[in-house]
Design a protein around this motif. Structure first.
Motif, PDB file in Angstrom:
ATOM      1  N   MET A   1       0.826  -1.207   0.000  1.00 10.19           N
ATOM      2  CA  MET A   1       0.000   0.000   0.000  1.00 10.19           C
ATOM      3  C   MET A   1       0.862   1.260   0.000  1.00 10.19           C
ATOM      4  N   GLN A   2       1.894   1.289   0.810  1.00  6.53           N
ATOM      5  CA  GLN A   2       2.763   2.460   0.843  1.00  6.53           C
ATOM      6  C   GLN A   2       3.498   2.639  -0.472  1.00  6.53           C
ATOM      7  N   GLU A   3       3.897   1.539  -1.095  1.00  4.64           N
ATOM      8  CA  GLU A   3       4.582   1.638  -2.377  1.00  4.64           C
ATOM      9  C   GLU A   3       3.658   2.220  -3.445  1.00  4.64           C
ATOM     10  N   GLU A   4       2.401   1.769  -3.469  1.00  2.00           N
ATOM     11  CA  GLU A   4       1.464   2.261  -4.471  1.00  2.00           C
ATOM     12  C   GLU A   4       1.054   3.707  -4.213  1.00  2.00           C
ATOM     13  N   ARG A   5       1.000   4.107  -2.946  1.00  2.00           N
ATOM     14  CA  ARG A   5       0.650   5.493  -2.653  1.00  2.00           C
ATOM     15  C   ARG A   5       1.679   6.459  -3.251  1.00  2.00           C
ATOM     16  N   LYS A   6       2.939   6.038  -3.258  1.00  2.00           N
ATOM     17  CA  LYS A   6       3.979   6.922  -3.779  1.00  2.00           C
ATOM     18  C   LYS A   6       3.757   7.231  -5.248  1.00  2.00           C
ATOM     19  N   PHE A   7       3.124   6.304  -5.966  1.00  2.00           N
ATOM     20  CA  PHE A   7       2.964   6.478  -7.396  1.00  2.00           C
ATOM     21  C   PHE A   7       1.505   6.714  -7.790  1.00  2.00           C
ATOM     22  N   GLY A   8       0.656   7.037  -6.818  1.00  2.00           N
ATOM     23  CA  GLY A   8      -0.728   7.330  -7.127  1.00  2.00           C
ATOM     24  C   GLY A   8      -1.505   6.124  -7.589  1.00  2.00           C
ATOM     25  N   GLY A   9      -1.211   4.946  -7.049  1.00  2.00           N
ATOM     26  CA  GLY A   9      -1.899   3.734  -7.450  1.00  2.00           C
ATOM     27  C   GLY A   9      -3.304   3.657  -6.887  1.00  2.00           C
ATOM     28  N   ARG A  10      -4.080   2.743  -7.451  1.00  2.00           N
ATOM     29  CA  ARG A  10      -5.488   2.586  -7.084  1.00  2.00           C
ATOM     30  C   ARG A  10      -5.776   1.099  -6.887  1.00  2.00           C
ATOM     31  N   LEU A  11      -6.390   0.749  -5.763  1.00  2.00           N
ATOM     32  CA  LEU A  11      -6.735  -0.642  -5.474  1.00  2.00           C
ATOM     33  C   LEU A  11      -7.998  -1.005  -6.245  1.00  2.00           C
ATOM     34  N   LEU A  12      -7.918  -2.059  -7.072  1.00  2.00           N
ATOM     35  CA  LEU A  12      -9.020  -2.424  -7.946  1.00  2.00           C
ATOM     36  C   LEU A  12      -9.996  -3.396  -7.318  1.00  2.00           C
ATOM     37  N   ASP A  13      -9.567  -4.222  -6.380  1.00  2.00           N
ATOM     38  CA  ASP A  13     -10.428  -5.180  -5.695  1.00  2.00           C
ATOM     39  C   ASP A  13      -9.830  -5.419  -4.318  1.00  2.00           C
ATOM     40  N   LYS A  14     -10.676  -5.782  -3.373  1.00  3.19           N
ATOM     41  CA  LYS A  14     -10.160  -5.998  -2.026  1.00  3.19           C
ATOM     42  C   LYS A  14      -9.170  -7.164  -2.028  1.00  3.19           C
ATOM     43  N   PRO A  15      -8.084  -7.061  -1.266  1.00  4.38           N
ATOM     44  CA  PRO A  15      -7.086  -8.136  -1.248  1.00  4.38           C
ATOM     45  C   PRO A  15      -7.712  -9.459  -0.813  1.00  4.38           C
ATOM     46  N   LYS A  16      -7.266 -10.529  -1.437  1.00  7.24           N
ATOM     47  CA  LYS A  16      -7.832 -11.854  -1.183  1.00  7.24           C
ATOM     48  C   LYS A  16      -6.721 -12.840  -0.864  1.00  7.24           C
ATOM     49  N   GLN A  17      -7.099 -13.845  -0.071  1.00  9.09           N
ATOM     50  CA  GLN A  17      -6.143 -14.867   0.354  1.00  9.09           C
ATOM     51  C   GLN A  17      -6.120 -16.010  -0.643  1.00  9.09           C
ATOM     52  N   ILE A  18      -4.962 -16.679  -0.715  1.00  8.70           N
ATOM     53  CA  ILE A  18      -4.828 -17.896  -1.495  1.00  8.70           C
ATOM     54  C   ILE A  18      -3.778 -18.764  -0.827  1.00  8.70           C
ATOM     55  N   PRO A  19      -4.061 -20.053  -0.607  1.00  4.06           N
ATOM     56  CA  PRO A  19      -3.036 -20.941  -0.033  1.00  4.06           C
ATOM     57  C   PRO A  19      -1.997 -21.312  -1.076  1.00  4.06           C
ATOM     58  N   PHE A  20      -0.762 -21.461  -0.624  1.00  2.00           N
ATOM     59  CA  PHE A  20       0.359 -21.797  -1.508  1.00  2.00           C
ATOM     60  C   PHE A  20       1.141 -22.927  -0.843  1.00  2.00           C
ATOM     61  N   GLN A  21       1.169 -24.081  -1.495  1.00  3.64           N
ATOM     62  CA  GLN A  21       1.708 -25.298  -0.882  1.00  3.64           C
ATOM     63  C   GLN A  21       3.132 -25.557  -1.350  1.00  3.64           C
ATOM     64  N   ASP A  22       3.918 -26.084  -0.431  1.00  6.94           N
ATOM     65  CA  ASP A  22       5.285 -26.471  -0.763  1.00  6.94           C
ATOM     66  C   ASP A  22       5.246 -27.649  -1.738  1.00  6.94           C
ATOM     67  N   GLY A  23       6.225 -27.722  -2.612  1.00  9.57           N
ATOM     68  CA  GLY A  23       6.253 -28.827  -3.556  1.00  9.57           C
ATOM     69  C   GLY A  23       6.802 -28.459  -4.912  1.00  9.57           C
ATOM     70  N   GLY A  24       7.129 -27.187  -5.157  1.00 12.08           N
ATOM     71  CA  GLY A  24       7.755 -26.814  -6.407  1.00 12.08           C
ATOM     72  C   GLY A  24       6.832 -26.385  -7.512  1.00 12.08           C
ATOM     73  N   HIS A  25       5.516 -26.281  -7.269  1.00 11.32           N
ATOM     74  CA  HIS A  25       4.588 -25.906  -8.326  1.00 11.32           C
ATOM     75  C   HIS A  25       4.474 -24.383  -8.415  1.00 11.32           C
ATOM     76  N   ASN A  26       4.544 -23.862  -9.627  1.00 11.21           N
ATOM     77  CA  ASN A  26       4.512 -22.414  -9.860  1.00 11.21           C
ATOM     78  C   ASN A  26       3.107 -21.852  -9.659  1.00 11.21           C
ATOM     79  N   LEU A  27       3.042 -20.526  -9.563  1.00  9.68           N
ATOM     80  CA  LEU A  27       1.769 -19.822  -9.440  1.00  9.68           C
ATOM     81  C   LEU A  27       1.396 -19.263 -10.815  1.00  9.68           C
ATOM     82  N   CYS A  28       0.182 -19.558 -11.261  1.00 10.51           N
ATOM     83  CA  CYS A  28      -0.281 -19.175 -12.590  1.00 10.51           C
ATOM     84  C   CYS A  28      -1.327 -18.069 -12.467  1.00 10.51           C
TER      85      CYS A  28
END
Length: 972
Positions: free
Chosen positions: A737-764
């Protein structure tokens, strides 16, 4: 009658005269001795008062002694009855020449036994005159309690025979018998008293004996002892058996194969001698011998088969026969058959009829048999040579054709332009359609477009592009600043306070709107506020938005960074009485200060720094509270606390402090791990962070937070969406949030959670359902972030960008869905709904710094001062501690003393779920105080006090619950 009255008057006159003379004499003698005039203060003052407690040992009386100045007599009142002193004398202090009246009284055992009014007590009364009733006009001393000393024979809990593995922690239980005064516990090993001063053996306040790393030399018979003024008791001895589990030695070398050819085996061996099992230790599990098949195929020499039948006679009167080397054929390096495979000869038996030649000529032809056979063999050899030459030419032609095809294909692929930003249109045969009809190409996307590199960041080479993985590209260039226009100043806060997260009561609920201020306010003068606290040595590169400080005294207090979810609780008494300590607390988001993790490790918490790092500044442990993103529901975690004791101006040197669950008695910190938070009790103000890795065979899960941003200006023909993937902690999201404020950024959707499991699989990440007229500038609507870039946690503000362009129409409205999932784990999926209507949405109004700080205070505690910080705050209700000091002190007196029922501080630790490493509290002078300090940091909810009282009731400690209920109207 007249005679009697005259006699009485005469006697009374004589009595008064003698009394006045005696008093006058005493006065002058006392005044001369004391060196005082009659007009000085002659009020008695006690030089020595009765002790708090006395004990009668067997039949020896207890002697209660009092001393006073300016006193002519002292008497005693014991259990409400005045008693005559056993002895009284005047002594003179040699240094001050002061007269001191000293007296004592002996209290017999029978006096105490015959009293049934409770505790037997004695007090002194000092008088400056010999006239007066006892207790009237005198100065009273404090009371001293007299008890009969005793020590019962039966121990409440005796040590038992214990078996422990070598190098593990040993605890031998002991609860001494009841006695007065409280007995002192000591231990004997093989009838020799143990020295506990060297720190190897530790006796807890309950009487238990603790050995941090048990060795074989610790085996023996242990006896618990208790002693006081009355007696000395010994428990039954208990054996301590230290066993060693067997462990395999290294494997030997493999033996030679058991056969020279054919099927054999080779073996290697190991022994259970590293170390060997000892004292009933477990034997090694597994095989002591391993075998592997070996050998080679035996060669087979060829042998000739049977000859074939003779052929018909030729015109030359010759016939032939053939045999084959197939009985058996030569194989696996065996030798070929020796001899010729073709045989020929002249026809015999009249079967040869040569035209124009007589019998004699035919018989003569037998003499020319050998020249005919040699001609036949020469013809066969020529045919074989021609066949070999033909095969060689065919092989050469085939290799040349393959090389030409490979060269042409390679040239064709190079012309197609796989480099980012140079992808030509691809035919329908090479396209992939997703479920929404959007193009999904197996081509490396271009993430370097529209990335602005600002002068204040060091230049870095362009990230490399890795080859496709599973027909999908791998994105690496996701570390640049958000691709927006020129930076502008923006307010350092979100409206409505801060960013929602999982569990913090100090943040807004998850469904609260999150919009960012657009009009640049005047930047707050934080530099001046820091100069006002010049005595606080803050780190030189500290971010003012992520650091706070304050001055604390003996009363303690709390420092809070609410936007980062970080808090430091300074208990009462942590700062020495009469002193002040200036402390600071901060979070560090600079990647250079984060620990360098190895393969499999991941950072699951913010990097915390507190100080100053000065030895002896704290008398008691403080509690650091911060969020973590490790999902404890699935398990599989092995979490370790890392620290660095370097000074703030130096780069941190990280090292593992303790692995949770593997603490020893020498561990100097206690880490309490809750589902979303970690609380660290420590006396050292240093750098701290939490690092996790998988247990053997485990697949831990960390929770990530997704946040989509875009420029706050309406798009014309281009539009860029930045998707951040950060740890699900307050501080990680606040950093974005602080980084985006410096550049006048705008939040498009409320932040959401996602689980990320160990095992070497990439995020798509895929972009779908784009508004008609808009399309992705990349050839593919798909991007991929490598697993290790996310799992390591070494980089902040990890993100990738989707660049869009308007191809038809003039609508500035952009809407789409960004689907995020982990490859091969489709259940770990989340969708961001992008709705960016600049025509209908009204820009949020600017809020001034004062309105943003409304309802906050920069005061850390009522007895301390602090510097200004936009993140510094107190408990919402202004109460630093839920329990007042006098209530806390009473609870400690009730629960510190162990009892046979076990409903003391140990049961309290179990009820509050802080008993994972209870030995930490056992080594403290007041375990209850440290448990309550941790309770203060963990429980800030409104019902905390009521819940604690209910816990005391469930424990059966109605006395502790009554202490809290007594003053509930005054402070609850």
């Amino acid at each position: 009658m007249m005679g009697n009255s005259v006699i009485w008057k005469l006697l009374w006159s004589i009595f008064i005269a003698n009394l006045d003379f005696s008093s006058t004499a005493d006065f002058f003698s006392d005044s001369a001795l004391l060196g005082k005039s009659r007009f000085q203060d002659d009020t008695p003052k006690f030089v020595q008062e009765p002790d708090d407690s006395y004990h009668i040992v067997r039949n020896k009386p207890a002697t209660v002694e009092c001393k006073a100045i300016n006193a002519v007599r002292i008497n005693f009142r014991c259990a409400g009855q005045f008693m005559e002193p056993t002895h009284m004398e005047n002594i003179v202090d040699q240094e001050t020449s002061t007269k001191i009246l000293s007296t004592f009284v002996n209290v017999e055992r029978a006096d105490v036994e015959e009293y049934f009014g409770g505790d037997f007590w004695c007090e002194c009364f000092a008088y400056n005159t010999n006239i007066g009733l006892d207790g009237v006009g005198g100065i009273r001393s404090k009371q001293g309690t007299i008890e009969i000393a005793y020590l019962r024979k039966r121990f409440e809990r005796e040590p038992l025979m214990t078996r422990v593995q070598v190098s593990k922690t040993t605890q031998l239980d002991c609860l001494p018998p009841e006695g007065k005064p409280l007995p002192e516990v000591f231990w004997l090993k093989d009838n020799v008293e143990i020295n506990t001063k060297d720190g190897y053996y530790i006796v807890s306040n309950t009487g238990d004996l603790l050995i941090s790393q048990t060795q074989l030399r610790d085996m023996g018979n242990y006896t618990c002892g208790a002693k006081n003024l009355a007696a000395r008791r010994l428990s039954e001895s208990a054996s301590l058996i230290v066993y060693v589990d067997g462990s395999w030695s290294s494997w030997s070398s493999w033996t030679e194969c058991s056969v020279k050819c054919g099927k054999g085996e080779t073996r290697r061996m190991r022994t259970c001698t590293n170390p060997a099992p000892l004292n009933g230790g477990a034997t090694c599990v597994g095989d002591s011998v391993q075998t592997n098949p070996c050998g080679s195929i035996c060669p087979v020499d060829g042998r000739w088969g049977a000859w074939s039948s003779w052929s018909t006679c030729s015109t030359e009167c010759q016939h032939h026969r053939k045999r084959y080397c197939n009985d058996p054929p030569a194989k696996d390096g065996g030798s070929y058959c020796i001899g010729n495979d073709l045989d020929g000869g002249n026809c015999t038996g009249g079967r040869c009829r040569v035209r124009g030649i007589g019998i004699e000529d035919a018989d003569h032809g037998l003499l020319e048999q050998n020249p005919s056979r040699e001609a036949t063999n020469t013809s066969t050899n020529n045919d074989t040579l021609i066949m070999i030459i033909g095969l060689c030419i065919a092989v050469v032609v085939f290799v040349v054709v393959i090389a030409i095809v490979v060269f042409l294909l390679k040239r064709k692929y190079q012309n197609q332009g796989y480099m980012a930003g140079n992808i030509p249109p691809i035919g329908n045969a090479e396209e992939k359609k997703n479920k929404n009809g959007q193009d999904m190409m197996s081509v490396q996307p271009d993430l370097t477009q529209q990335v602005v590199v600002f002068p204040h960041h060091s230049a870095s080479p362009s990230p490399s592009i890795e080859p496709p993985n599973n027909n999908y590209p791998t994105v690496e260039n996701i570390y640049d600043k958000p691709d927006v226009g020129l930076p502008i100043y923006a307010d350092h806060r979100l409206s409505n306070g801060s960013v929602p997260n999982r569990s913090s009561p100090e943040l807004p609920p998850p469904n609260s709107p999150l919009v960012m201020n657009l009009v640049p306010p005047n930047p707050p003068n934080l530099l001046d506020s820091r100069h006002s606290m010049s005595s606080v040595q803050l780190p030189a590169n500290a971010e003012t938005e992520a650091v706070t400080w304050g001055s604390f005294n003996h009363s303690g207090g709390r420092l809070i960074l609410p936007e980062s979810g970080v808090c430091m609780t300074i208990p009462e008494g942590a700062v020495k009485k009469g002193h002040e300590a200036e402390l600071y607390l901060g979070v560090w988001r600079d990647d250079t200060n984060r620990p360098k993790t190895s393969d499999g490790q991941t950072i699951v918490s913010p990097v915390i720094v507190c100080g100053p790092n000065v030895p002896g500044i704290l008398m008691k442990p403080i509690i650091l509270s911060f969020h973590h993103c490790a999902s404890m529901r699935q398990g599989g975690w092995m979490l370790s606390l890392f620290n660095s004791d370097t000074q703030p101006e130096e780069a941190p040197c990280w090292q593992k402090l303790v692995t949770l669950g593997q603490e020893t008695i020498n561990t100097q910190v206690y880490a309490q791990l809750d589902p979303n938070q970690c609380h660290v009790m420590t006396e050292h103000m240093q750098w701290y962070t939490l690092i996790g890795e998988a247990v053997p065979g485990g697949r831990p899960v960390k929770i990530l937070r997704l946040a989509a941003f875009a420029s706050n200006t309406p798009p014309s023909v281009e539009f860029s969406i930045r998707v951040y993937v950060v740890e699900d902690t307050h501080d990680a999201l606040e950093g974005v949030m602080q980084e985006e404020r410096k550049f006048g950024g705008r939040l498009l959707d409320k932040p959401k959670q996602i689980p990320f499991q160990d095992g070497g699989h990439n995020l798509c990440l895929t972009i779908e359902e784009l508004t008609p007229g808009w399309r992705s500038k990349l050839a593919a609507n798909y991007q991929e972030i490598p697993f290790q870039h996310i799992w390591s946690g070494n980089q902040n503000n990890l993100h990738c960008s989707f660049s869009l362009e308007l191809v038809e129409g003039s609508s500035p409205n952009v809407s789409c869905k960004i689907q995020v999932y982990q490859k091969a784990i489709l259940s770990n999926r989340q969708v961001l709904n992008i709705q960016n209507n600049f025509n209908k949405e009204k820009l949020p109004s600017c809020s001034t710094p004062s309105s943003t700080l409304k309802g906050r205070t920069s005061t850390v505690t009522t007895n301390s001062s602090s510097g200004f910080s936009s993140m510094l705050t107190l408990d919402p209700h202004g109460n630093n501690f839920r329990l007042p000091p006098h209530i806390r002190q009473k609870l400690c007196l009730l629960l510190d003393q162990p009892n046979a029922r076990g409903n003391d501080w140990r049961m309290l630790a179990q009820a509050l779920t802080v008993d994972r490493y209870v030995q930490y509290f056992a080594t403290k002078s007041s375990p209850t105080e440290h448990i309550l300090n941790l309770w203060e940091a963990r429980h800030r909810e409104e019902s905390a006090i009521t819940d604690l009282m209910n816990i005391f009731r469930v424990m059966g400690r109605m006395d502790a619950a009554a202490v809290m209920e007594k003053d509930i109207g005054a402070w609850l």
